[in-house]
Design an enzyme around this catalytic site. Structure first.
Site, mmCIF file in Angstrom:
data_model
loop_
_atom_site.group_PDB
_atom_site.id
_atom_site.type_symbol
_atom_site.label_atom_id
_atom_site.label_comp_id
_atom_site.label_asym_id
_atom_site.label_seq_id
_atom_site.Cartn_x
_atom_site.Cartn_y
_atom_site.Cartn_z
ATOM 1 C CE LYS A 29 88.384 -50.789 -52.418
ATOM 2 N NZ LYS A 29 87.879 -49.958 -53.575
ATOM 3 C CB THR A 70 86.981 -49.205 -57.135
ATOM 4 O OG1 THR A 70 87.818 -48.722 -58.184
ATOM 5 C CG2 THR A 70 86.529 -50.621 -57.462
ATOM 6 C CE LYS A 117 88.448 -49.244 -60.964
ATOM 7 N NZ LYS A 117 89.763 -49.108 -61.612
ATOM 8 C CG LEU A 129 85.868 -40.425 -51.452
ATOM 9 C CD1 LEU A 129 84.400 -40.257 -51.105
ATOM 10 C CD2 LEU A 129 86.745 -39.675 -50.471
ATOM 11 N N PRO A 130 88.485 -44.149 -51.086
ATOM 12 C CG PRO A 130 89.260 -44.476 -48.917
ATOM 13 C CD PRO A 130 88.816 -43.407 -49.856
#
Length: 296
Positions: free
Chosen positions: A234, A90, A165, A61-62
Site C-alpha cells: 500500500k 501512513t 513518510k 490507522l491502516p
C-alpha cells in the site's frame, strides 16, 4: 492536556503504552476492545467519546480510507476550537490536506505525523516523527509526542509529513526487497549468511535491512509485529501515485511492487513484510535462510 487515541493495534498500542507508562492517562478506542486495555488505555465506547474527552486525539490507522472514515464520521462533527488531531498513520498527502482544511474550519488543528522505526522503536519510545502542519501547533503537541519518539522533524505545511513518510518508506521497501533477493541468492550459493551480512555491513551494500533485519531473520526471528506485506505494498503504491502527480519518473518502483505483490499472492499478505524473503525463496526452489521455523 487530555490524550485520546484511536487505533491501538501493532503501532498505536505500543505508542499508547509508552504514554501510559510515563504516567499520562489515555482514553482509547479500537475495533478490537482488548487492544485498548492491553495498551494501558481507558476504554471509550466510541470515537465520539474519545473526541469529546480529549484535547489531543492521536490516530494510528491502516490507510487513508480508515483515517477518513474515523475523522469524517467520528472526530469532525465533535471537533472544537483549540483541539489538536495528530495522524500517525501512513496516508495520502492529498487526503491529509483535505482533512486539515475541514478541521481547520471548526477551529481544530490537524498534524500529519508519519512515524519510522517500527515496533521495536515504538516499544523503546525511539520513533522518528516527520510532521506536517503548523509549527506552533507542533510545539503544543510536542510534550505528548516526545513520550514515544526520539526525533521529531517539522517538514513543512500540511501534507509534508506524509510526503516525507512515503519517500522514506519507498527506500525502506527497496532495501528490504533487494536485500531479501540477495540473501536468497547467497543461500543458494552456499555462503555463510552471517559472513555475507558482515561483508555487506562493512561495504557499500549496507542498508537498514542488512543492519537491523537480516541478522535476526537468518536465524529464524522475523521480528514480527511490524508492517505487513499488504501495508508495505500500500505504501509503495501511495509513493507511485505521489511521484506521478509530481511528474517524477519511477523506474525503481517495479522491484518492490513485484516483491511485495508476490508475497501477498503467495499467502504472506498479513505477515510482517520481512517474510518477503520467504516469498522470493518459495519461487527460487523453496529456499529458507534458516533451518528452523520462524519465531514469533
Amino acid at each position: 492536556m487530555r490524550i485520546g487515541f484511536v487505533g491501538l493495534g501493532n503501532m498505536g498500542g505500543r505508542m499508547s503504552a509508552r504514554i501510559t507508562g510515563a504516567g499520562s492517562p489515555v482514553l482509547g478506542f479500537d475495533v478490537l476492545p482488548d487492544n485498548v486495555t492491553a495498551a494501558g488505555a481507558t476504554p471509550a465506547a466510541s470515537i465520539e467519546e474519545v473526541t469529546d474527552g480529549s484535547d489531543i486525539v492521536l490516530l494510528s490507522l491502516p490507510d487513508s480510507r480508515a483515517v477518513e472514515d474515523v475523522v469524517l464520521t467520528g472526530v469532525l462533527p465533535r471537533a472544537r476550537s483549540g483541539q489538536i488531531v495528530v495522524d500517525l498513520s501512513t496516508a495520502s498527502p492529498e487526503s491529509t490536506t483535505r482533512l486539515h482544511e475541514l478541521l481547520g474550519a471548526r477551529g481544530a488543528a490537524y498534524l500529519d505525523a508519519g512515524v519510522s522505526g517500527g515496533a521495536a522503536a515504538a516499544e523503546k519510545g525511539a520513533l522518528t516523527l516527520m510532521v506536517g502542519g503548523s509549527a506552533e501547533v507542533l510545539e503544543q503537541a510536542r510534550p505528548v509526542l516526545e513520550l514515544f519518539s526520539g526525533s521529531i522533524f517539522h517538514c513543512g505545511p500540511s501534507g509534508s509529513g506524509h510526503v516525507v513518510k512515503l519517500l522514506n518508506n519507498f527506500l525502506n521497501a527497496i532495501a528490504l526487497s533487494a536485500t531479501a533477493e540477495v540473501m536468497v541468492a547467497g543461500k543458494k550459493a552456499g555462503l555463510d549468511l552471517d559472513v555475507l551480512l558482515a561483508v555487506l555491513n562493512a561495504g557499500s551494500g549496507v542498508n537498514f535491512a542488512t543492519l537491523n533485519r537480516f541478522p535476526k531473520i537468518v536465524h529464524g526471528d522475523y521480528l514480527r509485529g511490524g508492517l505487513t506485506n499488504t501495508l508495505m505494498l500500500k505504501d509503495v503504491n501511495l509513493y507511485v501515485e505521489l511521484v506521478a502527480r509530481l511528474g517524477v519518473v519511477s523506474p525503481n518502483s517495479s522491484g518492490p511492487l513485484a516483491s511485495f505483490g508476490l508475497a501477498r499472492a503467495l499467502g504472506y499478505a498479513d505477515e510482517i513484510s520481512n517474510t518477503v524473503v520467504d516469498a522470493l525463496g518459495d519461487l527460487s526452489g523453496g529456499v529458507r535462510l534458516h533451518s528452523g521455523g520462524a519465531s514469533s
